[in-house]
Motif scaffolding. Sequence first.
Motif, PDB file in Angstrom:
ATOM      1  N   LEU A 168      32.084 -12.395  74.798  1.00 16.75           N
ATOM      2  CA  LEU A 168      33.160 -13.326  74.448  1.00 16.75           C
ATOM      3  C   LEU A 168      34.549 -12.765  74.730  1.00 16.75           C
ATOM      4  N   GLY A 169      34.622 -11.504  75.162  1.00 14.95           N
ATOM      5  CA  GLY A 169      35.902 -10.915  75.502  1.00 14.95           C
ATOM      6  C   GLY A 169      36.547 -10.088  74.415  1.00 14.95           C
ATOM      7  N   PHE A 170      35.800  -9.713  73.388  1.00 17.25           N
ATOM      8  CA  PHE A 170      36.335  -8.861  72.334  1.00 17.25           C
ATOM      9  C   PHE A 170      36.496  -7.433  72.847  1.00 17.25           C
ATOM     10  N   SER A 171      37.487  -6.717  72.300  1.00 16.20           N
ATOM     11  CA  SER A 171      37.740  -5.331  72.707  1.00 16.20           C
ATOM     12  C   SER A 171      36.938  -4.322  71.914  1.00 16.20           C
ATOM     13  N   GLY A 172      36.633  -4.647  70.653  1.00 19.80           N
ATOM     14  CA  GLY A 172      35.960  -3.647  69.838  1.00 19.80           C
ATOM     15  C   GLY A 172      35.531  -4.195  68.495  1.00 19.80           C
ATOM     16  N   ALA A 173      35.072  -3.267  67.656  1.00 21.55           N
ATOM     17  CA  ALA A 173      34.529  -3.644  66.349  1.00 21.55           C
ATOM     18  C   ALA A 173      34.856  -2.576  65.320  1.00 21.55           C
ATOM     19  N   GLU A 174      35.208  -3.041  64.132  1.00 15.92           N
ATOM     20  CA  GLU A 174      35.286  -2.171  62.964  1.00 15.92           C
ATOM     21  C   GLU A 174      33.890  -2.129  62.352  1.00 15.92           C
TER      22      GLU A 174
END
Length: 321
Positions: free
Chosen positions: A110-116
């Motif tokens: 979906l184009g997300f850069s990262g995750a916490e």
Amino acid sequence: MPEFTRSEAKPWAKARVRDFYAAPITPLTKDFELDEAGIRENIEAYIDWGVNGLVVGGFANETWNMRPEWWYRLHEITADAVKGRTDLWTIILDPCAEVCVDKLRHVEKLGFSGAELMNPMTQLRGDDEIYNFFKYVTDRSDLGICLYRTPVSGKVMGLELLKRLVDIDTVVCTKQGNLNRAESLLLRRELRDDFIVSDPTEHFYLDDLREGGQVLFAEFSYLIYGRKRSVLRSYVDKARAGDWEGAYAEWKSLRPIWHLYEDEFMNPLIRTASYASLMSVIKIWCETLGLKAGPMKPPVQHLPPADRERLVGRIKDLGLV
């Protein structure tokens, strides 16, 4: 694919992940379903307000109280509505490493850069076990990872464990959710220079800019300060330009807002280590400022009418609307 390779993740984050990475709320319909139109409307407001990024999917989004398919749908709506206009990150709270990997793969598309990512709240307690959890997940995703250091997980990760974890290429940040200022400064001093330590407490952000901080990651200040959020941006700009006296005057003018937030949300959060009922405060606050919010999803209860009226009155008295 993210904008960076694995070896570029840390320098990319140091250059890009700055200032106001807001945690949005999840509006619901009166039937306790996702308000998809409301989510999209809110995102237009966030973009108009100039957020640096959105961090979707955690306690602020009430995802602990969602059906699994809701989590995926929330991210799909968000990505479609944002259309690349701001940086997107998720929060993953699952104790199962395979579920974390599945979610990372989904948001990457979906184009997300990262995750916490939070360390598992069940079973895995030893440093080696927690390290192996993060290693397993990060070996299977190229997204940037922000470590969620919080008592909600059941174990606040210690310094020696963090020193091991930050050497993983894609681990770029920690959100210091233990809400202990001394620990934030300690971590920033002891961990590698290309790693971000975010103290997610706006009250300390001006001082944080002096002390190597660069981002308020996954918190509410930029949303809830309403008409005063331009002062937030202004004091940061003044500080970055070296006008610390001017920055301090503007920072100080915002303290009455912080004191209300502290009274209604932060202090109860510190006492309980739980967002559940407190999200009613944030949703009412956001709704008063014109965002879509809707009810709390059962079994969580909304604020009683008298408490709601008192909160709305204090927000209006501060000139935020």
